[in-house]
Motif scaffolding. Sequence first.
Motif, PDB file in Angstrom:
ATOM      1  N   SER A  14       0.818  -1.214   0.000  1.00 24.03           N
ATOM      2  CA  SER A  14       0.000   0.000   0.000  1.00 24.03           C
ATOM      3  C   SER A  14       0.854   1.267   0.000  1.00 24.03           C
ATOM      4  CB  SER A  14      -0.995  -0.012   1.158  1.00 24.03           C
ATOM      5  OG  SER A  14      -0.358  -0.347   2.353  1.00 24.03           O
ATOM      6  N   GLN A  15       2.132   1.139   0.341  1.00 27.98           N
ATOM      7  CA  GLN A  15       2.990   2.334   0.364  1.00 27.98           C
ATOM      8  C   GLN A  15       3.948   2.418  -0.822  1.00 27.98           C
ATOM      9  OE1 GLN A  15       2.073   4.528   2.461  1.00 27.98           O
ATOM     10  NE2 GLN A  15       0.713   3.114   3.552  1.00 27.98           N
ATOM     11  N   LEU A  16       3.745   1.567  -1.823  1.00 30.67           N
ATOM     12  CA  LEU A  16       4.615   1.634  -3.006  1.00 30.67           C
ATOM     13  C   LEU A  16       4.391   2.948  -3.752  1.00 30.67           C
ATOM     14  CD1 LEU A  16       4.140  -1.936  -4.580  1.00 30.67           C
ATOM     15  CD2 LEU A  16       6.053  -1.139  -3.197  1.00 30.67           C
ATOM     16  N   LEU A  28       4.264   4.444  -9.569  1.00 27.50           N
ATOM     17  CA  LEU A  28       4.821   3.685 -10.688  1.00 27.50           C
ATOM     18  C   LEU A  28       4.917   2.199 -10.344  1.00 27.50           C
ATOM     19  CD1 LEU A  28       6.086   3.840 -13.527  1.00 27.50           C
ATOM     20  CD2 LEU A  28       8.312   3.965 -12.389  1.00 27.50           C
ATOM     21  N   GLU A  29       5.421   1.911  -9.139  1.00 22.44           N
ATOM     22  CA  GLU A  29       5.530   0.516  -8.715  1.00 22.44           C
ATOM     23  C   GLU A  29       4.145  -0.132  -8.583  1.00 22.44           C
ATOM     24  OE1 GLU A  29       9.403   0.139  -5.894  1.00 22.44           O
ATOM     25  OE2 GLU A  29       7.873   1.538  -5.209  1.00 22.44           O
ATOM     26  N   LYS A  30       3.186   0.667  -8.092  1.00 23.45           N
ATOM     27  CA  LYS A  30       1.812   0.149  -7.984  1.00 23.45           C
ATOM     28  C   LYS A  30       1.263  -0.199  -9.357  1.00 23.45           C
ATOM     29  CE  LYS A  30       0.012   2.249  -3.786  1.00 23.45           C
ATOM     30  NZ  LYS A  30      -0.813   3.317  -3.231  1.00 23.45           N
ATOM     31  N   ALA A  31       1.472   0.701 -10.303  1.00 23.68           N
ATOM     32  CA  ALA A  31       0.951   0.464 -11.651  1.00 23.68           C
ATOM     33  C   ALA A  31       1.578  -0.791 -12.247  1.00 23.68           C
ATOM     34  CB  ALA A  31       1.221   1.674 -12.541  1.00 23.68           C
ATOM     35  N   ARG A  32       2.867  -0.964 -12.034  1.00 23.70           N
ATOM     36  CA  ARG A  32       3.554  -2.151 -12.556  1.00 23.70           C
ATOM     37  C   ARG A  32       2.969  -3.433 -11.992  1.00 23.70           C
ATOM     38  NH1 ARG A  32       9.426  -0.272 -12.089  1.00 23.70           N
ATOM     39  NH2 ARG A  32       9.634   0.861 -14.039  1.00 23.70           N
ATOM     40  N   LEU A  33       2.822  -3.430 -10.667  1.00 20.79           N
ATOM     41  CA  LEU A  33       2.301  -4.625 -10.005  1.00 20.79           C
ATOM     42  C   LEU A  33       0.851  -4.885 -10.432  1.00 20.79           C
ATOM     43  CD1 LEU A  33       2.872  -6.852  -7.924  1.00 20.79           C
ATOM     44  CD2 LEU A  33       2.061  -5.300  -6.146  1.00 20.79           C
ATOM     45  N   ARG A  34       0.087  -3.798 -10.499  1.00 12.42           N
ATOM     46  CA  ARG A  34      -1.317  -3.930 -10.900  1.00 12.42           C
ATOM     47  C   ARG A  34      -1.412  -4.517 -12.304  1.00 12.42           C
ATOM     48  NH1 ARG A  34      -2.910   1.202  -9.917  1.00 12.42           N
ATOM     49  NH2 ARG A  34      -2.449   1.847 -12.042  1.00 12.42           N
ATOM     50  N   ASN A  35      -0.615  -4.001 -13.223  1.00 13.16           N
ATOM     51  CA  ASN A  35      -0.698  -4.458 -14.607  1.00 13.16           C
ATOM     52  C   ASN A  35      -0.198  -5.883 -14.792  1.00 13.16           C
ATOM     53  OD1 ASN A  35      -1.760  -2.033 -15.453  1.00 13.16           O
ATOM     54  ND2 ASN A  35       0.231  -1.144 -15.936  1.00 13.16           N
ATOM     55  N   SER A  36       0.723  -6.311 -13.928  1.00 11.27           N
ATOM     56  CA  SER A  36       1.294  -7.639 -14.145  1.00 11.27           C
ATOM     57  C   SER A  36       0.576  -8.737 -13.367  1.00 11.27           C
ATOM     58  CB  SER A  36       2.777  -7.641 -13.756  1.00 11.27           C
ATOM     59  OG  SER A  36       2.906  -7.395 -12.374  1.00 11.27           O
TER      60      SER A  36
END
Length: 231
Positions: A74-76, A79-87
Amino acid sequence: MNPLISVAELYKEYSENLPEPVKVLKNLTLEIFRGEFVSLMGPSGSGKSTLLNMLGLLDSPTSGTISFEEREISQLSSLEKARLRNSSFGFIFQGFNLLKKHSVLENVMLPLLYSKVQRGEAANAAKKVLKSTGLEFLSNRLPSQLSGGQQQRVAICRALVVQPKVILADEPTGNLDSTTARQIMNILKELTQKNGITIILVTHEKEVAAYGSRLIQMKDGVVQTDEIIGS
Ligand SMILES: Nc1ncnc2c1ncn2[C@@H]1O[C@H](COP(=O)(O)OP(=O)(O)O)[C@@H](O)[C@H]1O
Ligand SMILES: [Mg+2]
């Protein structure tokens, strides 16, 4: 076995443009394991969509933690959130949310293009998913040229194209007749059983919830009941 998703002491309040903050999630704690098919029920306004948005990194909690594969997420950075979300996450919504002016093939390619996959590669992957679900013949149509059930199946393909670990579905059968709803639920159930994909699905229909392996009922921003159910 470690949980795939672990939510601890999660609070969410909305305060933007409001005279007083609205407290939606209140100290919610929850663990979800790989391969589970979780049905999430609860009265309108109880915080189901809010929780789903937090789990899928579409929104951030006010406080508390969310871990995914033992990593606090939750604290990423965004950009890191978007990466994880997309993958790792696939999303399915009640209104299908397909892009109107783009073909079925292009709609299914979209999450890969967001992840900077090259067009040719994205097209090949999208064709493969469409073929495996028997929808290849619809590839060149626009969403408006499909039935509701077909649109939702295309949306499932769009969710699957990234080979997600988790599918988050918010009332995916809400706009469908009961026969079509059953077809969609059978597809989702097969995804957990054959591919081990973890599914978290919001519904207000008992018959739909019954496809899950676990039923969580929310009320006023907390988990009220949490039980393993048949199948
Ligand atoms: N962006 C927002 N701003 C203010 N209040 C919101 C916002 N999103 C949701 N809410 C409020 O949060 C509560 C829970 O909403 P939601 O998670 O959509 O419930 P559910 O999906 O269970 O029906 C509702 O009272 C809703 O009005
Ligand atoms: Mg909702």
